[in-house]
Design a protein around this motif. Structure first.
Motif, mmCIF file in Angstrom:
data_model
loop_
_atom_site.group_PDB
_atom_site.id
_atom_site.type_symbol
_atom_site.label_atom_id
_atom_site.label_comp_id
_atom_site.label_asym_id
_atom_site.label_seq_id
_atom_site.Cartn_x
_atom_site.Cartn_y
_atom_site.Cartn_z
ATOM 1 N N ARG A 51 0.741 -1.224 -0.126
ATOM 2 C CA ARG A 51 0.013 -0.005 -0.059
ATOM 3 C C ARG A 51 0.837 1.278 0.147
ATOM 4 O O ARG A 51 2.087 1.427 0.695
ATOM 5 C CB ARG A 51 -0.965 0.125 1.359
ATOM 6 N N MET A 52 0.305 2.308 -0.680
ATOM 7 C CA MET A 52 1.037 3.532 -0.492
ATOM 8 C C MET A 52 0.298 4.366 0.569
ATOM 9 O O MET A 52 -0.996 4.505 0.488
ATOM 10 C CB MET A 52 0.788 4.246 -1.821
ATOM 11 N N GLU A 53 0.891 4.641 1.605
ATOM 12 C CA GLU A 53 0.328 5.289 2.810
ATOM 13 C C GLU A 53 1.143 6.681 2.894
ATOM 14 O O GLU A 53 2.104 7.126 2.418
ATOM 15 C CB GLU A 53 0.840 4.634 4.133
ATOM 16 N N ARG A 54 0.034 7.628 3.610
ATOM 17 C CA ARG A 54 0.564 9.259 3.722
ATOM 18 C C ARG A 54 1.512 8.939 4.803
ATOM 19 O O ARG A 54 1.593 8.150 5.713
ATOM 20 C CB ARG A 54 -0.606 9.697 4.276
ATOM 21 N N ARG A 55 2.811 9.964 4.386
ATOM 22 C CA ARG A 55 3.989 9.971 5.218
ATOM 23 C C ARG A 55 3.591 10.152 6.682
ATOM 24 O O ARG A 55 4.008 9.718 7.735
ATOM 25 C CB ARG A 55 4.903 10.809 4.862
ATOM 26 N N SER A 56 2.821 11.244 6.784
ATOM 27 C CA SER A 56 2.074 11.491 8.119
ATOM 28 C C SER A 56 1.302 10.287 8.966
ATOM 29 O O SER A 56 1.303 10.695 10.133
ATOM 30 C CB SER A 56 1.203 12.863 8.074
ATOM 31 N N ALA A 57 0.982 9.489 8.375
ATOM 32 C CA ALA A 57 0.197 8.476 9.124
ATOM 33 C C ALA A 57 1.406 7.302 9.716
ATOM 34 O O ALA A 57 0.744 6.532 10.403
ATOM 35 C CB ALA A 57 -0.738 7.547 8.085
ATOM 36 N N LEU A 58 2.401 7.558 9.316
ATOM 37 C CA LEU A 58 3.204 6.449 9.865
ATOM 38 C C LEU A 58 4.188 7.027 11.161
ATOM 39 O O LEU A 58 4.525 8.301 11.247
ATOM 40 C CB LEU A 58 4.605 6.300 8.630
ATOM 41 N N GLU A 67 10.766 12.882 -0.744
ATOM 42 C CA GLU A 67 9.925 14.007 -0.250
ATOM 43 C C GLU A 67 8.542 13.755 -0.450
ATOM 44 O O GLU A 67 7.726 14.506 0.040
ATOM 45 C CB GLU A 67 10.548 15.131 -0.281
ATOM 46 N N SER A 68 8.246 12.745 -1.189
ATOM 47 C CA SER A 68 6.773 12.532 -1.442
ATOM 48 C C SER A 68 5.756 12.358 -0.574
ATOM 49 O O SER A 68 6.447 11.845 0.642
ATOM 50 C CB SER A 68 6.688 11.359 -2.494
ATOM 51 N N GLN A 69 4.735 12.640 -0.479
ATOM 52 C CA GLN A 69 3.696 12.721 0.693
ATOM 53 C C GLN A 69 3.306 11.143 0.665
ATOM 54 O O GLN A 69 2.980 10.808 1.939
ATOM 55 C CB GLN A 69 2.591 13.386 0.547
ATOM 56 N N LEU A 70 3.475 10.175 -0.277
ATOM 57 C CA LEU A 70 2.832 8.771 -0.107
ATOM 58 C C LEU A 70 4.141 8.126 -0.061
ATOM 59 O O LEU A 70 5.197 8.219 -0.987
ATOM 60 C CB LEU A 70 2.082 8.586 -1.293
ATOM 61 N N VAL A 71 4.260 7.192 0.619
ATOM 62 C CA VAL A 71 5.450 6.130 0.602
ATOM 63 C C VAL A 71 5.112 4.715 0.439
ATOM 64 O O VAL A 71 3.733 4.354 1.239
ATOM 65 C CB VAL A 71 6.311 6.537 2.063
ATOM 66 N N PRO A 72 5.754 3.498 0.066
ATOM 67 C CA PRO A 72 5.302 2.362 -0.057
ATOM 68 C C PRO A 72 5.552 1.754 1.305
ATOM 69 O O PRO A 72 6.516 1.665 2.044
ATOM 70 C CB PRO A 72 6.267 1.741 -1.123
#
Length: 131
Positions: A51-58, A67-72
């Motif tokens: 899943r691609m998650e929002r960086r802020s959710a991790l 620096e993408s807002q989505l990370v694998p």
């Protein structure tokens, strides 16, 4: 209501793009829609959701310099542990998730032996026919 999809690969009963409705389905429901784990091929300790998650959710540091807002992110669940079925029931699938069920280690050996026997059997039959 918008339809969402996830893709199923590996040793599940169905390798396909599966639609589901909002607000989502659980991982156990997703597994059921794919026909479950194949008894003769699947490794129940190797069920993965990509899943691609929002960086802020991790929580904590995120590996990688993007620096993408989505990370694998890769989630793994071991269904050999009966307690994890409760976890799978509460784990919600998201739109565009990828579910992968790993092959059992013995499955690769079985594939190899099938190839060997499919080549050897006709040769042995031919030899026996000319005796």
């Amino acid at each position: 209501m918008k339809n969402h999809t996830f893709v199923a690969f590996g040793a599940s009963g169905k390798n396909d793009e599966i639609s589901f409705e909002e607000p989502g389905i659980s991982l156990t429901q997703a597994l059921a829609r794919t026909g479950g784990l194949l008894d003769n091929r699947a490794d129940p300790s190797g069920v993965f959701v990509f899943r691609m998650e929002r960086r802020s959710a991790l929580a904590g540091d995120v590996v990688g310099s993007s620096e993408s807002q989505l990370v694998p992110v890769i989630y793994r669940i071991d269904l050999r542990d009966p307690g994890n079925y409760f976890l799978a029931r509460s784990f919600k699938m998201h739109d565009q998730d990828i579910m992968y069920v790993a092959n059992a280690p013995i499955a690769d050996l079985q594939k190899f032996l099938n190839v060997v026997f499919s080549v050897a059997y006709p040769v042995v039959n031919s030899i026996n026919a000319f005796k």
